[in-house]
Design an enzyme around this catalytic site. Structure first.
Site, mmCIF file in Angstrom:
data_model
loop_
_atom_site.group_PDB
_atom_site.id
_atom_site.type_symbol
_atom_site.label_atom_id
_atom_site.label_comp_id
_atom_site.label_asym_id
_atom_site.label_seq_id
_atom_site.Cartn_x
_atom_site.Cartn_y
_atom_site.Cartn_z
ATOM 1 C CE LYS A 165 -4.314 1.079 2.459
ATOM 2 N NZ LYS A 165 -4.929 0.969 3.787
HETATM 3 C C1 E4P Z 1 -8.320 2.003 3.714
HETATM 4 O O1 E4P Z 1 -7.528 1.230 3.233
HETATM 5 C C2 E4P Z 1 -8.119 2.718 4.977
HETATM 6 O O2 E4P Z 1 -7.421 1.863 5.845
HETATM 7 C C3 E4P Z 1 -9.402 3.079 5.672
HETATM 8 O O3 E4P Z 1 -10.534 2.695 4.938
HETATM 9 C C4 E4P Z 1 -9.436 4.457 6.231
HETATM 10 O O4 E4P Z 1 -10.662 4.641 6.889
HETATM 11 P P1 E4P Z 1 -10.917 5.848 7.921
HETATM 12 O O5 E4P Z 1 -11.111 7.092 7.153
HETATM 13 O O6 E4P Z 1 -12.158 5.428 8.660
HETATM 14 O O7 E4P Z 1 -9.702 5.893 8.807
#
Ligand code: E4P
Length: 217
Positions: free
Chosen positions: A83
């Site tokens: 990622k």
């Molecule tokens: C996606 O890969 C992220 O980890 C996640 O969806 C972020 O979500 P949040 O905005 O609730 O922290």
């Protein structure tokens, strides 16, 4: 539609995985902090449990350092999706990883323009954060629709992974649009089973059943 679980909580992943609800997992530095676990150890445990892609995020900000971190993360298991953030350095790292056959999840996407760049850099997944857009009174679901239209216009193969999901409605909204994947916290996935009319109907059935005096087993 594929379901990824947005957590590094191994017990929560196991519960959903045992029910066949888990096609993959996404983690990020905040979720690793919340788990209280070592990133390499907990990610390995998740990869051993789940056969689909498990996203593990780099934390460097320069491309060369991101590449070094990503290659280390990729060694954890063959189902790691590296990622990277949607920055120019992240796109550079994405291209390098994709060229070597690694899965890449480009995260922190907040515009259709960013999503086009990720697709051109060979991203396996693009993660538009819909909840965080809603938080600032922009339309997160509309962004998913825009990216779907653009990717379909040009046949981009990058999968749209709707992220930062806060509600059951987010999931049904992006499903209607045709997001390829959602990633949501376990609590939101479990909340999809809830409906007040189900509870009300069940209560009535159980009351009537008690009056019959019968038993099935
Ligand atoms: C996606 O890969 C992220 O980890 C996640 O969806 C972020 O979500 P949040 O905005 O609730 O922290």
């Amino acid at each position: 539609m594929k379901f990824f679980v947005d957590t590094a909580d191994v017990a929560a992943i196991k519960e959903l995985n045992d029910l066949g609800m888990v096609d993959g997992v996404t983690t990020n530095p905040s979720l690793i902090l919340k788990s209280g676990r070592d990133i390499l150890e907990v990610t390995k445990e998740i990869c051993d449990m789940v056969s689909g892609p498990v996203s593990a995020e780099v934390v460097a900000t320069e491309a060369a350092d991101m590449i070094a971190e990503g290659l280390k993360l990729a060694k954890i298991a063959s189902n790691i999706a590296i990622k990277v953030p949607l920055t120019w350095a992240g796109l550079t790292a994405c291209k390098a990883f994709a060229s070597e056959g690694h899965m890449v999840n480009v995260t922190l996407c907040f515009s259709a323009a960013q999503a086009i760049l990720a697709a051109k850099a060979g991203a396996t997944f693009i993660s538009p954060f819909i909840g965080r857009l809603d938080d600032i009174n922009l339309d997160g679901v509309q962004l998913i629709e825009d990216i779907r239209t653009i990717y379909d216009n040009y046949g981009f193969k990058t999968e749209i992974l709707a992220a930062s999901i806060r509600s059951v409605n987010h999931i049904t909204d992006v499903a209607r649009i045709g997001a390829d994947v959602i990633t949501a916290p376990p609590s939101v996935i479990k909340a999809m089973a809830n409906h007040p009319l189900t509870d009300k109907g069940l209560e009535q059935f159980l009351k009537d059943w008690a009056k019959t005096g019968q038993k099935i087993v």
